[in-house]
Design an enzyme around this catalytic site. Structure first.
Site, short mmCIF file in Angstrom:
data_model
loop_
_atom_site.label_atom_id
_atom_site.label_comp_id
_atom_site.label_asym_id
_atom_site.label_seq_id
_atom_site.Cartn_x
_atom_site.Cartn_y
_atom_site.Cartn_z
N ASP A 175 0.77 -10.49 -10.06
CA ASP A 175 0.47 -11.84 -9.59
C ASP A 175 0.85 -12.88 -10.62
O ASP A 175 1.30 -13.96 -10.27
CB ASP A 175 -1.02 -11.96 -9.22
CG ASP A 175 -1.28 -11.42 -7.83
OD1 ASP A 175 -0.48 -11.74 -6.93
OD2 ASP A 175 -2.24 -10.65 -7.65
N CYS A 210 -2.34 -4.16 -16.38
CA CYS A 210 -2.48 -3.21 -15.27
C CYS A 210 -1.51 -3.53 -14.12
O CYS A 210 -1.57 -2.91 -13.08
CB CYS A 210 -3.92 -3.19 -14.76
SG CYS A 210 -4.45 -4.75 -14.06
N HIS A 251 0.81 -1.21 0.00
CA HIS A 251 0.00 0.00 0.00
C HIS A 251 0.86 1.28 0.00
O HIS A 251 0.66 2.20 -0.78
CB HIS A 251 -0.84 -0.06 1.28
CG HIS A 251 -2.05 0.79 1.26
ND1 HIS A 251 -3.04 0.67 2.17
CD2 HIS A 251 -2.43 1.78 0.45
CE1 HIS A 251 -3.97 1.55 1.93
NE2 HIS A 251 -3.63 2.24 0.88
N GLU A 272 -4.36 -13.21 -14.09
CA GLU A 272 -3.22 -13.09 -13.18
C GLU A 272 -2.83 -14.43 -12.55
O GLU A 272 -1.99 -14.49 -11.66
CB GLU A 272 -3.49 -12.03 -12.10
CG GLU A 272 -4.80 -12.16 -11.35
CD GLU A 272 -4.99 -11.04 -10.34
OE1 GLU A 272 -4.05 -10.30 -10.03
OE2 GLU A 272 -6.13 -10.91 -9.85
C1 PEP Z 1 -1.58 -7.60 -10.43
O1 PEP Z 1 -1.60 -8.63 -9.76
O2 PEP Z 1 -0.80 -7.40 -11.37
C2 PEP Z 1 -2.47 -6.48 -10.07
C3 PEP Z 1 -2.56 -5.41 -10.83
O3 PEP Z 1 -3.19 -6.59 -8.94
P1 PEP Z 1 -2.60 -6.35 -7.46
O4 PEP Z 1 -1.21 -5.80 -7.61
O5 PEP Z 1 -3.52 -5.43 -6.77
O6 PEP Z 1 -2.60 -7.75 -6.91
MG MG Z 2 -3.26 -9.10 -8.46
#
Ligand code: PEP
Ligand code: MG
Length: 759
Positions: free
Chosen positions: A632, A679, A367, A608
């Site tokens: 992930d 993303c 975070h 992911e």
């Molecule tokens: C990811 O896993 O790439 C993602 C964008 O989600 P988070 O980082 O929130 O797990």
């Molecule tokens: Mg993720």
């Protein structure tokens, strides 16, 4: 044996600097092993060569310290370092590698056992024991010394990092030893140079840093008042238990009172305050030292008294902290440091004073790192070797590109980083000019650049960045900041603000993605393997009451705006998607029935998990878009925990397996004629963005601070050139080679400033 080892490690951990730590090691190891000599050599590496320098000895002539230096190619100690394994000899002088140093006065010693001290694959130094007998050390000695060296490596790094090795000079003409960086994980791409400010949770005595004070008398008064308050507490406690505990058991309270007023606790702490440390820091030192003394006692009963010392320490600290809630004075260019810096700690520092953050725990997906990126400041995470207690007030450099931290850097290092910071500022100004220009390649191919968000405070910088929308809004963040699940109306308000701010641009709200490393304080999940456990969609499908409320809030928030897209995290199975789609349609139907003028939003799936890659076609058939979560996906494809600093060097989204998985997903999306975005953090890495562009990804969603850099790349290449680079990359067999090739390509194209500090 284990006990002895633990005590040595504890004692070394308490040392104030490297010299003290090494002296403890040689003294204790010599005693425990009953040998004639124990010495430690530390590796000193320059770009050109490597030396092993004698830094501590018990048994050799102490004048030899700092004077015995062995190059890489000569001497037994160097051989231990080169082979990275133990060498055990009956008579060292008979070995062809033996080097004689008259200053050591070691003529009478024959038996030699040297073991490497290794930390993160690097030989930090060599631990050597010698004996006067012509005889090899036995197997037990060898395994003991190897165990000691393995356990001490981290403690030596700590001591070294707090400034011990700096300034070791043989004579004035010799160059100053370079400041060694401590390695963590890149958290946010920027460089910070400023003053360390250590933040710590209340009532945790081990977390208290040392801090220099000027008004000694005031500090001593403060300490004495806290001690008096504890005396009063204990007397009251004893009186209250008068009828419950027999007299002899209550005698423990008298012992407490005696200890409190003793020279050992109060007296020594006061002395430390007189030496310039503040009361909590002085108290921490005293308590830790005292606790150590008890822990070393053979008698079980006395050893357990260590707990009493700690308890007293905690009680005094509690009063010290309660009596004067700390008024923190934030220096200019504050670099916030702590064991586990949270987003709320970051928020305590006035923005204009904050230059960077360094946290012992966490990773770039924590975070606080996400927040740092949104603010455009540097963050270095997972710095497990950081000596947090000893760096408050020191000059530090946090290089958020490479994940390196420099403590009390040499002038040369400061000058170098100042130059990089200046160049970076100039580059940022240049990049800001791109704000309103499209992300279009030289041959006219457009790619949408979106931002990742999750905090309302992100919205303004995101809007100002020229982003074309929000590609990933992590809804778990507003959930994390509360004491209970937010209501439908609370959620609707938050989502409405985001949707309104960006309207008519699209906003992708992801459904709650907790579990793994993202915990809600009011919904604890305790699992052995949280990343393989109850996470993301798995939780929300098991709790439809949470999912349905969230979807209702999202769809209602979009009424009249209709720029909402919904994204489903952690889908690993078609049945999960079917179920989630069923619930979304249920909400849509209910809202229509209730008379709301709702529009069915576009629905997307995050890719992911490896199983989703192989089923991307079947998923694509059911939804409106795919979004690849490379954070992930990398962790699951490579079986590397994304938050674990120990295996961080294995975690790389440029791994050929990840690149091929993305290609496969793009192909599936094309086959079903739906758009695909990325993303994960990879989208904001300029060198990776070039590959994603070549693959035909439709949009990239990233932290706001990466946006202009990626836009610059897009605007300065042709799709053709990007494809050439991709085809070269596809021939390479590992992430290191790929990264090197891409970095060189960027340097050659005059874009090196985008991928490292400087311009
Ligand atoms: C990811 O896993 O790439 C993602 C964008 O989600 P988070 O980082 O929130 O797990
Ligand atoms: Mg993720």
């Amino acid at each position: 044996m284990l006990d002895i080892l633990r005590r040595i490690v504890q004692e070394v951990n308490l040392a104030n600097n490297l010299e003290q730590a090494l002296n403890i090691i040689v003294r204790r190891v010599k005693n425990v092993m009953d040998v004639d000599v124990c010495s430690v050599f530390i590796t000193y590496e320059t770009e050109a060569d490597k030396e092993y320098v004698l830094m501590a000895t018990d048994g050799l002539n102490p004048d030899a310290i700092g004077k015995i230096r062995m190059g890489e190619k000569s001497g037994l100690v160097s051989l231990v370092g080169k082979r990275a394994e133990a060498i055990n000899l009956a008579d060292a002088a008979k070995n062809p590698h033996y080097l004689h140093f008259p200053v050591a006065s070691e003529e009478d010693f024959h038996g030699f056992l040297g073991v490497p001290i290794i930390h993160h694959r690097k030989v930090l130094g060599i631990l050597v024991v010698q004996s006067s007998k012509i005889q090899k050390f036995n197997e037990d000695d060898e395994t003991f010394l190897i165990t000691v060296a393995a356990q001490l490596a981290a403690a030596i790094v700590h001591a070294e990092a707090s400034g011990g090795i700096i300034g070791l000079k043989q004579n004035e003409n010799e160059k100053e030893l370079e400041t060694k960086p401590i390695h963590g994980l890149p958290g946010a791409p920027a460089v910070a140079m400023g003053t360390a400010l250590v933040m710590y949770p209340p009532a945790d005595i081990d977390a208290i840093p040392d801090r220099h004070i000027v008004n000694v008398e005031k500090e001593i008064d403060h300490f004495n008042q806290a001690v008096e308050a504890v005396v009063k507490d204990i007397k009251e406690l004893s009186a209250r238990l008068k009828d419950v505990l027999p007299e002899e058991d209550r005698a423990l309270f008298d012992v407490y009172l005696l200890m409190l007023n003793s020279q050992a606790i109060s007296g020594i702490t006061q002395e430390r305050i007189r030496d310039g440390n503040w009361a909590p820091g002085a108290l921490r030192q005293t308590i830790q030292e005292h606790e150590q003394v008890f822990l070393e006692m053979e008698d079980n009963y006395l050893r357990e008294r260590a707990d009493d010392v700690r308890d007293l320490g905690r009680r005094i600290l509690k009063h010290l902290q309660e009596d004067t809630p700390e008024q923190i004075e934030f220096p200019d260019n504050t670099v916030l440091i702590g064991e586990d810096i949270s987003a709320s700690m970051l928020a305590e520092v006035p923005r204009e004073k904050l230059s960077g953050v360094i946290s012992v725990r966490g990773s770039r997906t924590s975070h606080v790192a996400i927040l740092a990126r949104a603010m455009g400041i540097s963050a270095v995470m997972g710095v497990t070797d950081l000596p947090v207690g000893r760096i408050d007030g020191r000059t530090v450099i946090a290089d958020g590109y490479s994940g390196r931290v420099f403590i009390s850097p040499s002038k040369k290092v400061i000058d170098e980083f100042q130059r990089l910071i200046d160049e970076e500022a100039a580059l940022s100004d240049e990049l800001m000019e791109l704000r309103d220009l499209p992300a279009k390649t030289e041959d006219g191919i457009e790619i949408s650049l979106l931002v990742n968000s999750g905090l309302l405070s992100d919205i303004t910088p995101s809007l100002q960045s020229g982003a074309e929308g929000i590609g990933l809004y992590r809804t778990e963040f507003p959930f994390m900041e509360r004491q209970k699940f937010p209501s439908e109306e609370e959620q609707r308000n938050i989502y409405r603000q985001v949707l309104e701010s960006f309207h008519p641009r699209p906003v992708t709200l992801r459904t709650l993605d907790v579990g793994g490393d993202k915990a809600l304080p009011y919904f604890p999940i305790d699992e052995d393997n949280p990343f393989l456990g109850w996470r993301g969609i798995r939780i929300t499908l098991d709790h439809p009451e949470i999912f349905l409320v969230q979807i209702r809030a999202m769809v209602r928030a979009s009424i009249g705006l209709n720029n909402l897209k919904i994204l489903l995290p952690m889908i690993s199975d078609i049945a999960e998607l079917n179920e989630a789609l069923g619930l979304i349609h249920q909400v849509y139907g209910e809202l229509l029935e209730e008379g709301d003028e709702v529009v069915m939003p576009q629905i997307g799936v995050m890719i992911e998990v490896p199983s989703a890659v192989y089923q991307a076609g079947n998923l694509a058939r059911r939804v409106d878009f795919l979004s690849i979560g490379t954070n992930d996906l990398t962790q699951y494809l490579l079986a590397v925990d994304r938050n674990n600093a120990r295996v961080a060097s294995l975690y790389d989204s440029l791994h050929p397996a990840v690149i091929r998985a993305i290609l496969q997903v793009v192909e599936s999306a094309r086959a079903h004629d739906i758009p695909v975005s990325v993303c994960g953090e990879m989208a904001g890495d300029p060198i990776a963005a070039l590959l994603l562009l070549a693959m035909g990804i439709d949009s990239l969603s990233m932290s706001v601070s990466s946006l202009s850099r990626v836009k610059w790349v897009v605007r300065n290449v042709t799709r053709e050139r990007a494809r050439q680079v991709l085809s070269e990359v596809l021939i390479l067999e590992d992430a290191t080679a790929i990264r090197k090739y891409l970095n060189e390509t960027f340097e050659n194209a005059g874009m090196g400033g985008l991928v490292r500090a400087g311009n």
